[in-house]
Scaffold this active site. Sequence first.
Site, PDB file in Angstrom:
ATOM      1  CE  LYS A 112      18.524  12.168  22.265  1.00 16.51           C
ATOM      2  NZ  LYS A 112      18.694  13.192  23.333  1.00 16.51           N
TER       3      LYS A 112
HETATM    4  C1  LIG Z   1      18.183  13.082  24.621  1.00 18.51           C
HETATM    5  C2  LIG Z   1      18.812  13.974  25.620  1.00 18.51           C
HETATM    6  C3  LIG Z   1      18.820  13.667  26.997  1.00 18.51           C
HETATM    7  C4  LIG Z   1      18.132  12.449  27.576  1.00 18.51           C
HETATM    8  O1  LIG Z   1      18.633  11.242  27.063  1.00 18.51           O
HETATM    9  P1  LIG Z   1      18.022   9.825  27.522  1.00 18.51           P
HETATM   10  O2  LIG Z   1      18.220   8.933  26.352  1.00 18.51           O
HETATM   11  O3  LIG Z   1      16.618  10.075  27.853  1.00 18.51           O
HETATM   12  O4  LIG Z   1      18.809   9.362  28.656  1.00 18.51           O
HETATM   13  C5  LIG Z   1      19.477  14.539  27.857  1.00 18.51           C
HETATM   14  N1  LIG Z   1      20.064  15.663  27.405  1.00 18.51           N
HETATM   15  C6  LIG Z   1      20.067  15.995  26.096  1.00 18.51           C
HETATM   16  C7  LIG Z   1      20.723  17.267  25.667  1.00 18.51           C
HETATM   17  C8  LIG Z   1      19.444  15.171  25.152  1.00 18.51           C
HETATM   18  O5  LIG Z   1      19.441  15.504  23.853  1.00 18.51           O
END
Ligand SMILES: *Cc1c(COP(=O)(O)O)cnc(C)c1O
Length: 465
Positions: A112
């Site tokens: 993120k």
């Molecule tokens: C947020 C997150 C995901 C899922 O991301 P999406 O936006 O739902 O595709 C997967 N793995 C981790 C470690 C995350 O923080």
Amino acid sequence: MKYISTRGQSPAASFEEVVLTGLAPDGGLYVPQQLPVVSLQQLADWQKLSYSELAFEVIRLFVDGAIPDAALKTMINDSYASFTDPDVAPLLHLHDNQWVMELYCGPTLAFKDFALQLLGRLLDYFLEKRQQHVAILGATSGDTGSAALEGCKHCRFVDMFILHPHNRVSEVQRRQMTTVTGSNINNIAVEGNFDDCQEIVKKAFADQSFLPQGYQLVAVNSINFARIMAQIVYYFHAGLKFLGKAPAVSFSVPTGNFGDIYAGYLAKQMGLPIRQLIIATNKNDILHRFISSNRYHKTSLEPTLSPSMDIMVSSNFERFLFDMFQHDAKRVTQFVTGLNQEVQQVSEAQWARARAHFASYSVDDAATCATIRDTHQRTGYLADPHTATGIKAAQMCDTDSSIPMITLATAHPAKFAAAIEQAGFAVPALPPHMADLFSREERCSVLPNSLDAVKQFMLQHLASK
Ligand SMILES: *Cc1c(COP(=O)(O)O)cnc(C)c1O
């Protein structure tokens, strides 16, 4: 470039408007009216670029003049300067055609950071130009909150209010939020669960009249298109490494909200040679149920070892629905709003369109642990539980062993101690920049599970500025 809403009832918006609002006024999600296309020659030219240089080339296609090139370049360089690996998103060979792309070299150790480091800078740029202040209000079950706080802590025109469920996030996740310092940062622990937090946020967005004059709320979850845009870059980054060496690449993507994999879908539509896109889900598998049986419906939430993918409904799926229904916004609206009442199904032709783009697999906690163990035994790589679902799904769905299969490694294993221990491993140390996390001072306000309490708190903090 203009952006249009998937519900078809809002006017087309500029990139600046899209960044500053998140959700379209009609409740839909913004998508580019026309996707930029990249030629094979251009791809070949991009092969020699660094990550930040490539990010500039991809992102400027979406910004389309809304920010002068020099300013955009600086924002992008600054966004990725703190990543600990010089490659920013390094590829690691596991075995045979199997690879992982490590997307956890940013400040909060999850993918993120790629989007939120940039989003903070985009917000500040547009808000300074407008001389306007906004409040970011968000609910988090873990990774989004810390990435948003780290991405926006330097923003002069942004105040942040991040809600998490009191005593219901992991200690690392909590400390990653509550130890971020800055006068514009407010962590709120709500005495309730994640759904309670989300409910408060939703209601506050629906009626913003409580805010001081001139303020508005901004959403930083993955409904904000700027987040998707930033994530498209690393698909190109990986694909370009194999350009000329393999006819295409495939990706396996651990996903809950369909945000990350939607970025991969866009990269493919833009011209990156991608063979397969695999949706890897945990037991919360609404996406897998749709791809495998043409039935899209809500079931109850199941807590899993991969909590960042624990969702009932995948909000970004609406963006793909818009394409699957060939831009029929009425049909999208009917599908999405009908979901609360009944199972949603689509025509054979539409379902075939979805399956032409995506394979899917659902991985339970036992298989997640087994995959962490197997992968480590075979290759020495310690996968976090989200990454493990991707690796497992890649094994189950891979249809062509001559095509590199790249699993997105979405978080550092140290973030998810419970799963790592359950798989039988000692939890790895946090990287150097976070080594003192457990001795840093925490700042957090505990509030009752009440919309009014949160509004009061926000008002007090905004009025005192
Ligand atoms: C947020 C997150 C995901 C899922 O991301 P999406 O936006 O739902 O595709 C997967 N793995 C981790 C470690 C995350 O923080």
